[in-house]
Motif scaffolding. Structure first.
Motif, short mmCIF file in Angstrom:
data_model
loop_
_atom_site.label_atom_id
_atom_site.label_comp_id
_atom_site.label_asym_id
_atom_site.label_seq_id
_atom_site.Cartn_x
_atom_site.Cartn_y
_atom_site.Cartn_z
N TYR A 181 0.73 -1.20 -0.03
CA TYR A 181 -0.01 0.00 -0.11
C TYR A 181 0.82 1.15 0.11
CZ TYR A 181 -3.89 -3.04 0.73
OH TYR A 181 -4.87 -4.07 0.76
N VAL A 182 0.31 2.30 -0.83
CA VAL A 182 1.28 3.55 -0.99
C VAL A 182 0.65 4.51 0.16
CG1 VAL A 182 1.75 5.53 -2.46
CG2 VAL A 182 1.65 3.06 -3.47
N LYS A 183 1.66 5.05 0.82
CA LYS A 183 1.33 6.06 1.88
C LYS A 183 0.64 6.97 1.06
CE LYS A 183 5.48 5.76 4.31
NZ LYS A 183 6.85 5.98 4.89
N GLU A 184 -0.45 7.80 2.11
CA GLU A 184 -1.40 8.76 1.70
C GLU A 184 -0.51 9.99 0.89
OE1 GLU A 184 -4.94 9.46 0.99
OE2 GLU A 184 -4.96 7.46 1.51
N GLY A 185 -0.93 10.55 -0.20
CA GLY A 185 -0.33 11.86 -0.44
C GLY A 185 0.94 11.55 -1.22
N LYS A 186 1.43 10.34 -1.65
CA LYS A 186 2.67 9.95 -2.28
C LYS A 186 2.29 9.50 -3.76
CE LYS A 186 5.10 11.06 1.05
NZ LYS A 186 6.41 12.08 0.77
N SER A 187 1.29 9.77 -4.35
CA SER A 187 1.04 9.24 -5.51
C SER A 187 2.00 9.77 -6.57
CB SER A 187 -0.50 9.48 -6.32
OG SER A 187 -1.28 8.50 -5.48
N ALA A 200 15.17 4.44 -1.33
CA ALA A 200 14.81 5.72 -0.76
C ALA A 200 13.43 5.99 -1.11
CB ALA A 200 15.80 6.62 -1.17
N TYR A 201 13.26 5.81 -2.21
CA TYR A 201 11.70 5.98 -2.86
C TYR A 201 10.80 5.03 -2.08
CZ TYR A 201 12.52 8.85 -6.97
OH TYR A 201 12.74 9.84 -7.76
N TRP A 202 11.26 3.94 -2.10
CA TRP A 202 10.21 2.95 -1.05
C TRP A 202 10.24 3.29 0.13
CZ3 TRP A 202 8.75 -2.16 -2.47
CH2 TRP A 202 8.16 -3.04 -1.52
N LYS A 203 11.19 3.63 0.96
CA LYS A 203 10.82 4.15 2.36
C LYS A 203 10.06 5.36 2.13
CE LYS A 203 15.40 2.59 4.05
NZ LYS A 203 16.57 2.69 4.37
N GLU A 204 10.02 6.30 1.41
CA GLU A 204 9.21 7.40 1.47
C GLU A 204 7.76 7.10 1.14
OE1 GLU A 204 8.69 11.81 -0.67
OE2 GLU A 204 10.60 10.54 -1.01
N GLU A 255 7.01 9.92 -10.11
CA GLU A 255 8.58 9.92 -10.30
C GLU A 255 9.36 8.61 -10.18
OE1 GLU A 255 11.58 12.25 -7.24
OE2 GLU A 255 9.70 13.25 -7.87
N TRP A 256 9.26 7.90 -9.22
CA TRP A 256 9.86 6.76 -8.75
C TRP A 256 9.86 5.74 -9.95
CZ3 TRP A 256 7.77 2.94 -4.50
CH2 TRP A 256 8.75 1.88 -4.20
#
Length: 115
Positions: free
Chosen positions: A10-16, A84-88, A21-22
Motif C-alpha cells: 500500500y502506498v502512503k497517503e499523498g505519495k502518488s 529511498a523511494y520505497w521508504k518514502e 516519479e519513482w
C-alpha cells in the motif's frame, strides 16, 4: 529452484506523485536497473499499480533463483535510490499473494537458471 512471488504493498497517503516519479525513474534507468537483477538472481520482476478500495496499491511480481543478493545489500547506486523511494512511499504492511499454480515451461526454466 525458482521462487515465484506476488506481493501487494500500500502506498502512503499523498505519495502518488512521488510514485509517478519513482516508476518513471526506474523506466528511464532500465539498463542500470537490469544490471542489479543479476546479483539478486532475479529473472523476472515487474511492478503493477492500481486503486483498490480507494487506496493506491503497488504489486511486485517476481521470479527469482536461490542465493541472490538482497537489494538492501546492493552496492549499486540505483538500488540506493530505489530503496529511498520505497521508504518514502510504501506503508510498512504488505500481503504476499499465494501462488496456486506456476506455469513455466521446462525449457524456459532451464534457460533462466542454467540448470
Amino acid at each position: 529452484m525458482l521462487k515465484v512471488e506476488l506481493s501487494r504493498f500500500y502506498v502512503k497517503e499523498g505519495k502518488s506523485e512521488t510514485v509517478d516519479e519513482w516508476l518513471r525513474f526506474l523506466n528511464e534507468h532500465m539498463e542500470d536497473t537490469l544490471l542489479t537483477l543479476e546479483d539478486e538472481k532475479m529473472y523476472v520482476e515487474s511492478i503493477h499499480r492500481e486503486i483498490l478500495h480507494g487506496r493506491e496499491v503497488l504489486y511486485w511480481y517476481s521470479v527469482q533463483g536461490n542465493g541472490g543478493q538482497k537489494v538492501e545489500d546492493s552496492n549499486h547506486e540505483i538500488d540506493r535510490i530505489h530503496l529511498a523511494y520505497w521508504k518514502e512511499c510504501i506503508d510498512k504492511g504488505y500481503e504476499d499473494i499465494k501462488a496456486e499454480v506456476v506455469m513455466i515451461p521446462n525449457k524456459i526454466r532451464r534457460a533462466m537458471t542454467d540448470e
